[in-house]
Design a protein around this motif. Sequence first.
Motif: not given
Length: 222
Positions: A123-125, A132-136, A197-206
């Motif tokens: 569910d988190v993923e 990720r889909r919705v963000l520009a 790991a899920l966060l880094r799969r979908h986003f580049t952390p700042q």
Amino acid sequence: MTDAEAGHTSCSDAWEAAYLAFESPTEARRKMRARLLRFGLQELERDAPVVEIFCGAGFGLEALTALGFSHVEGVDLSPELVARYTGPARCVVGDCRELSFEDDSKACILVHGGLHHLESLDDVERVLAEVRRVLAPDGRFCFVEPWRTPFLRLALFASKQRPLRRAWGKLDAFQTMVEHEQVTYDHWLEHPAEIEALLRRHFTPQRIQPRWGGLTFVGTPR
């Protein structure tokens, strides 16, 4: 209504009552405003489309509009909490695993403690994939969620002490919320490596920063 449904409704009502008792609207708005500034939202144009998911009673939406944002939307699964919001933002009942927004349409998506309510890492993923889909492409995802820090361990220990709960209503409300979300709360806290790991799969952390009892995250879509 079945006995199981009645039990779920009772637990939901108790959690929502504790959530509303935990802090006053003024305290909540002040906290949300401080978070928004730590997220760096002052850098965004004030007409940027911003969404808060798991928005609850809308205190975060109020903080956004107070900062001058004019295109603000909120999504939460609870009709009772959504109905409490009376501000200018568009606030709807919805499942954050299936957001009703177009691809690449939002400048920022925010969460002030909601991912830990999800029942599974799947569910988190699903939520992260939807964000990720919705963000520009240059949008940002920002959240604060519980994290197993020394401060949180101390808070959880203190909240189990009945004399302290009786003496301090905020502590009692905190423990009541934890008790009514214990399964998902513990599941979230027990999987920090998998969540990162899920966060880094979908986003580049700042920014990934444990702070007090939570994790502050700011990232951009991969």
